[in-house]
Design an enzyme around this catalytic site. Sequence first.
Site, PDB file in Angstrom:
ATOM      1  N   GLU A 224       0.736  -1.172  -0.027  1.00  0.00           N
ATOM      2  CA  GLU A 224       0.085   0.012   0.119  1.00  0.00           C
ATOM      3  C   GLU A 224       0.805   1.168  -0.020  1.00  0.00           C
ATOM      4  O   GLU A 224       1.958   1.152   0.078  1.00  0.00           O
ATOM      5  CB  GLU A 224      -0.980   0.066   1.175  1.00  0.00           C
ATOM      6  CG  GLU A 224      -2.111  -1.165   1.126  1.00  0.00           C
ATOM      7  CD  GLU A 224      -3.285  -0.975   1.903  1.00  0.00           C
ATOM      8  OE1 GLU A 224      -3.454  -0.205   2.538  1.00  0.00           O
ATOM      9  OE2 GLU A 224      -4.284  -1.597   1.669  1.00  0.00           O
TER      10      GLU A 224
ATOM     11  N   HIS B  83      -9.201   9.367   2.132  1.00  0.00           N
ATOM     12  CA  HIS B  83      -8.625   8.242   0.978  1.00  0.00           C
ATOM     13  C   HIS B  83      -8.874   8.953  -0.159  1.00  0.00           C
ATOM     14  O   HIS B  83      -9.847   9.442  -0.706  1.00  0.00           O
ATOM     15  CB  HIS B  83      -9.528   6.883   1.203  1.00  0.00           C
ATOM     16  CG  HIS B  83      -8.792   5.810   0.676  1.00  0.00           C
ATOM     17  ND1 HIS B  83      -8.546   5.698  -0.584  1.00  0.00           N
ATOM     18  CD2 HIS B  83      -8.201   4.633   1.321  1.00  0.00           C
ATOM     19  CE1 HIS B  83      -7.895   4.608  -0.816  1.00  0.00           C
ATOM     20  NE2 HIS B  83      -7.624   3.967   0.327  1.00  0.00           N
TER      21      HIS B  83
ATOM     22  N   ARG C 150      -1.345   8.712   1.684  1.00  0.00           N
ATOM     23  CA  ARG C 150      -2.799   8.985   1.486  1.00  0.00           C
ATOM     24  C   ARG C 150      -2.831  10.597   1.283  1.00  0.00           C
ATOM     25  O   ARG C 150      -3.481  10.984   0.462  1.00  0.00           O
ATOM     26  CB  ARG C 150      -3.641   8.574   2.389  1.00  0.00           C
ATOM     27  CG  ARG C 150      -3.750   6.846   2.226  1.00  0.00           C
ATOM     28  CD  ARG C 150      -4.633   6.319   2.868  1.00  0.00           C
ATOM     29  NE  ARG C 150      -4.737   4.824   2.698  1.00  0.00           N
ATOM     30  CZ  ARG C 150      -5.258   3.908   3.608  1.00  0.00           C
ATOM     31  NH1 ARG C 150      -6.129   4.319   4.502  1.00  0.00           N
ATOM     32  NH2 ARG C 150      -5.266   2.559   3.116  1.00  0.00           N
TER      33      ARG C 150
ATOM     34  N   HIS D  96     -12.229   9.256   5.437  1.00  0.00           N
ATOM     35  CA  HIS D  96     -12.192   7.442   5.608  1.00  0.00           C
ATOM     36  C   HIS D  96     -11.768   7.076   7.049  1.00  0.00           C
ATOM     37  O   HIS D  96     -12.177   6.083   7.445  1.00  0.00           O
ATOM     38  CB  HIS D  96     -10.865   7.215   4.546  1.00  0.00           C
ATOM     39  CG  HIS D  96     -10.464   5.636   4.639  1.00  0.00           C
ATOM     40  ND1 HIS D  96     -11.487   4.962   4.144  1.00  0.00           N
ATOM     41  CD2 HIS D  96      -9.519   4.967   4.923  1.00  0.00           C
ATOM     42  CE1 HIS D  96     -10.972   3.667   4.087  1.00  0.00           C
ATOM     43  NE2 HIS D  96      -9.950   3.669   4.748  1.00  0.00           N
TER      44      HIS D  96
ATOM     45  N   ARG E 289      -1.893   8.618   9.112  1.00  0.00           N
ATOM     46  CA  ARG E 289      -1.982   7.285   9.141  1.00  0.00           C
ATOM     47  C   ARG E 289      -1.957   6.568   7.831  1.00  0.00           C
ATOM     48  O   ARG E 289      -2.115   6.922   6.783  1.00  0.00           O
ATOM     49  CB  ARG E 289      -3.471   6.765   9.592  1.00  0.00           C
ATOM     50  CG  ARG E 289      -3.773   5.346   9.095  1.00  0.00           C
ATOM     51  CD  ARG E 289      -5.347   5.199   9.629  1.00  0.00           C
ATOM     52  NE  ARG E 289      -5.613   3.856   9.750  1.00  0.00           N
ATOM     53  CZ  ARG E 289      -6.276   3.301   8.614  1.00  0.00           C
ATOM     54  NH1 ARG E 289      -6.744   3.660   7.433  1.00  0.00           N
ATOM     55  NH2 ARG E 289      -6.822   1.762   8.782  1.00  0.00           N
TER      56      ARG E 289
END
Length: 282
Positions: free
Chosen positions: A23, A140, A186, A247, A282
């Site tokens: 990711e 997100h 992100r 998100h 995060r």
Amino acid sequence: IKQLIEWGTEFDREGGKLVFTQEAAHSRRRILHSHGDSTGAEFVRSLIARAGRESRISLLPFAATESLIVADGRCMGVRYLDPILRSPREIFANAVILCTGGAGQLYQHTTNPPVATGDGMAMAYFAGADMADMEFIQFHPTALSLEGAPRFLLSEAMRGEGGILRNAQGERFMGRYDERLELAPRDIVSRSIVAEMRRTGSRMVFLDMTALDGGFLRHRFPKIDETCRAFGLDIAKDMLPVSPASHYCMGGVRTDLWGRTTLPGLYAAGEVTCTGVHGANR
Ligand SMILES: Cc1cc2nc3c(=O)[nH]c(=O)nc-3n(C[C@H](O)[C@H](O)[C@H](O)COP(=O)(O)OP(=O)(O)OC[C@H]3O[C@@H](n4cnc5c(N)ncnc54)[C@H](O)[C@@H]3O)c2cc1C
């Protein structure tokens, strides 16, 4: 992870070995997944089954908790709405653990389910527990952005597997914003998308998976494939319209690493908390 596996959670494997995906902002593949792209559903399935086998746990599905009972500076229980009679009830306990999730529904655009309304955060706040980092909300980058469709998450793993982002003019644009391109963190990808939407006067950008094999994509992302198909999109052939959506709440009820809040008798776990693990991002 070992405990989840012992409790029956099934992660995807190849030749018996766990399969990892990559990711954003990760330097290597370290993300497990279940049934391709239904990891959360598999957690819920296996944990409910495990809890059901535990004689000391009584489940009361669909009971909506309304507030915490506090007396003499201690949390003593909860008030809830009986799911069948729809009448108020109370339960008293030596300890209460909040695990009511995040608050994505505060935003018009969110990947979160309808139950993510921040109830636990509000209950803890009104009961006098400390809150922390409530201003840190993760957006997100790639929620489906299609008239009439839910803001379904087109998982980051799609970019991890090689998906690229294009603007309304078909240009790959992440190079303008970050050398890590589509796998920048992100927050950076989300801000870059918004900048690109403003620059091009468009309400969306596009996730392009067309360089990847269709069979692989359908096997790896069956739920995303099914959802996109329902809205007339082929993940292997079409440009998939996306834009950022709220998100994850990094902040929440302040806890220590044992899940203790600042209100004696009240514990919290999961997205409702601010444990300090995430910081502002995060
Ligand atoms: C689409 C999507 C994809 C994600 N993918 C990933 C991922 O790949 N990896 C990852 O690490 N994280 C991912 N996340 C984040 C992760 O899923 C959540 O942070 C996590 O599920 C939160 O777990 P939780 O147990 O704290 O809360 P939840 O799983 O949200 O559960 C909260 C529960 O509390 C119940 N509840 C809420 N209010 C009340 C009330 N007043 N009374 C009674 N019950 C109540 C809700 O009904 C729900 O059952 C994703 C999130 C989304 C939305």
